[in-house]
Scaffold this active site. Structure first.
Site, mmCIF file in Angstrom:
data_model
loop_
_atom_site.group_PDB
_atom_site.id
_atom_site.type_symbol
_atom_site.label_atom_id
_atom_site.label_comp_id
_atom_site.label_asym_id
_atom_site.label_seq_id
_atom_site.Cartn_x
_atom_site.Cartn_y
_atom_site.Cartn_z
ATOM 1 N N GLU A 1 52.848 139.152 -72.463
ATOM 2 C CA GLU A 1 51.893 138.058 -72.300
ATOM 3 C C GLU A 1 50.597 138.526 -71.655
ATOM 4 O OE1 GLU A 1 53.686 134.558 -70.633
ATOM 5 O OE2 GLU A 1 55.060 134.377 -72.313
ATOM 6 N N LYS B 1 57.652 123.190 -74.858
ATOM 7 C CA LYS B 1 57.313 124.180 -75.885
ATOM 8 C C LYS B 1 57.637 123.533 -77.227
ATOM 9 C CE LYS B 1 58.588 128.405 -73.303
ATOM 10 N NZ LYS B 1 59.778 129.207 -72.907
HETATM 11 P P1 PGA Z 1 59.602 133.099 -74.002
HETATM 12 O O1 PGA Z 1 59.088 133.084 -72.508
HETATM 13 O O2 PGA Z 1 58.542 132.614 -74.885
HETATM 14 O O3 PGA Z 1 59.947 134.555 -74.214
HETATM 15 O O4 PGA Z 1 60.836 132.229 -74.033
HETATM 16 C C1 PGA Z 1 58.281 132.080 -71.981
HETATM 17 C C2 PGA Z 1 58.958 131.403 -70.825
HETATM 18 O O5 PGA Z 1 60.141 131.696 -70.531
HETATM 19 O O6 PGA Z 1 58.369 130.536 -70.191
HETATM 20 ZN ZN ZN Z 2 60.345 130.127 -68.903
#
Ligand code: PGA
Ligand code: ZN
Length: 428
Positions: free
Chosen positions: A210, A340
């Site tokens: 990230e 998400k």
């Molecule tokens: P991921 O991580 O997209 O790899 O699941 C993001 C998070 O855990 O907030």
């Molecule tokens: Zn997370």
């Protein structure tokens, strides 16, 4: 009305295949999207279809692409792009599985997102202003604000070859007066942390999934110390630039224990919570995500009870799932929900989860994935739905900056207010 829908295989920021989709309307407007994908994926997320086999190491998405082109394109043809709830419902019904595992949540989401973006384009207005109420009703949009960012500085876990156990060390620029100022301040903190890391023999030029710094620091607390020192060197008071962590503890659970492999510790959940409570006393730690495993409701409630001043944020715990959020609310298993859209599988589902959390008085954080794309709809979603907070990664890598840059654009062009510090969960 929707005319043509076409999907194809594209790449995400990790270089893995993902579903791209373009929805064209009869009036000439279109929307295009490239869907994101996580690494520390929760068990309760909607199911992402992968081809397996040898192409792209098994990560191919040709079956999901075919589902869009062969099944969803004829299904949604002629429907109104403005009827997102109906389109998403038709797609979900066609898949037939609650977690969209028959044809894949990546196929369903591609259609949902591209339709949402196409509708925004047809309206000739900023996307954030075309989203409507997240619950899908006629309540009208929530108060649109520019969200408070939670920005990654240092990575471990599944995003950084397990350099340290905890996945995400972030800062929250609580003292910033605008989004532009927030970003400037955090960039400064990152630069100071990079220098500190170099001084300690780390390699600040290497970035994690990230865009954050990463190095084998020996312990999780060493990363917290580095962050606190970087904040101090940048000249910020702890209440103006605070710390957040995403433990992503589901990755650390072994039986009933939490295993910190990096420092050779195996702790019971209660011992682990003692450690974390100690951190909240020694560091300006204002937000903790997934502090225990995704199915540990008891541990989550205990943590929330023991750290009432802190934002206790559920990601894998809730998996952007309405039933799980309802349970979390009734058991006080957190005070904030991470949203998400690809965990949910459609914009409508994600919106309902966000609205439910808001209505329950929980804080909300809209989040990108560690495998993300150049798309910027996430920023509009956070603004239009009044999410309060947004988590996108660090201040570099274009799939991250695309989202930050979209928020800068909204601030400069549309002149919306910055959410400010009051949006965090917890009583502090
Ligand atoms: P991921 O991580 O997209 O790899 O699941 C993001 C998070 O855990 O907030
Ligand atoms: Zn997370």
């Amino acid at each position: 009305r929707i005319d043509r829908t076409v999907a194809w295989e594209a790449l995400d920021s990790r270089g893995r295949p993902t579903v791209a989709c373009r929805v064209e309307l009869e009036n000439g407007a279109h929307g295009r999207t490239v869907v994101p994908s996580g690494a520390s994926t929760g068990r309760h997320e909607a199911h992402e279809a992968r081809d397996g086999g040898t192409r792209y190491g098994g990560w191919g998405v040709r079956s999901a692409v075919a589902a869009v082109n062969d099944e969803y394109a004829p299904l949604i043809r002629g429907m109104r792009a403005s009827d997102r709830a109906e389109i998403d419902a038709a797609v979900e019904e066609h898949d037939g599985e609650p977690n969209l595992s028959r044809l894949g949540a990546n196929a369903a989401l591609a259609v949902s997102l591209a339709t949402t973006v196409a509708h925004g384009a047809a309206e000739n207005r900023p996307l954030w202003s075309t989203l409507g109420d997240p619950a899908g009703g006629d309540a009208g949009a929530r108060r649109a604000t520019i969200p408070m960012p939670m920005i990654n500085i240092f990575s471990g876990g599944a995003h950084a070859g397990r350099a340290v156990d905890i996945q995400d060390f972030l800062v929250v620029p609580l003292g910033a007066q605008s989004f532009a100022q927030a970003l400037e301040q955090v960039s400064d903190v990152r630069a100071h942390c990079a220098r500190l890391l170099d001084d300690r023999g780390g390699w600040s030029a290497l970035v994690a999934d990230e865009g954050g710094l990463s190095a084998r620091l020996g312990s999780n607390e060493a990363a917290l110390e580095l962050l606190a020192e970087g904040i101090e060197r940048a000249g910020f008071a702890p209440d103006a630039m605070s710390i957040a962590i995403d433990v992503a503890a589901s990755q650390l659970v072994d039986g009933d224990d939490i295993v910190l492999a990096g420092q050779g510790d195996r702790l019971s959940v209660d011992e682990w919570l003692d450690v974390v409570v100690g951190w909240t006393e020694r560091y300006p730690l204002v937000s903790i995500e997934d502090v225990v495993g995704e199915d540990d409701w008891r541990g989550s409630s205990a943590a929330t009870r023991r750290m009432p001043a802190t934002q206790m944020l559920g990601d894998d715990l809730f998996a952007t799932n309405l039933d799980r959020v309802d349970r979390g609310v009734s058991e006080s298993a957190a005070n904030a929900v991470l949203v998400k859209v690809n965990q949910a599988g459609s914009v409508s589902r994600a919106g309902r989860v966000l609205a439910r959390a808001q209505d329950a008085g929980f804080a909300t954080v809209v989040s990108a994935r560690s495998g993300d794309t150049e798309d910027t709809w996430l920023s509009d979603l956070a603004v239009g739905w009044g999410a309060g907070q947004i988590k996108v990664g660090s201040t570099m890598r274009s799939e991250r900056t695309a989202k930050w840059n979209r928020l800068l654009e909204i601030e400069a062009i549309d002149g919306l207010p910055f959410a400010g510090a009051s949006v965090l969960g917890g009583t502090a």
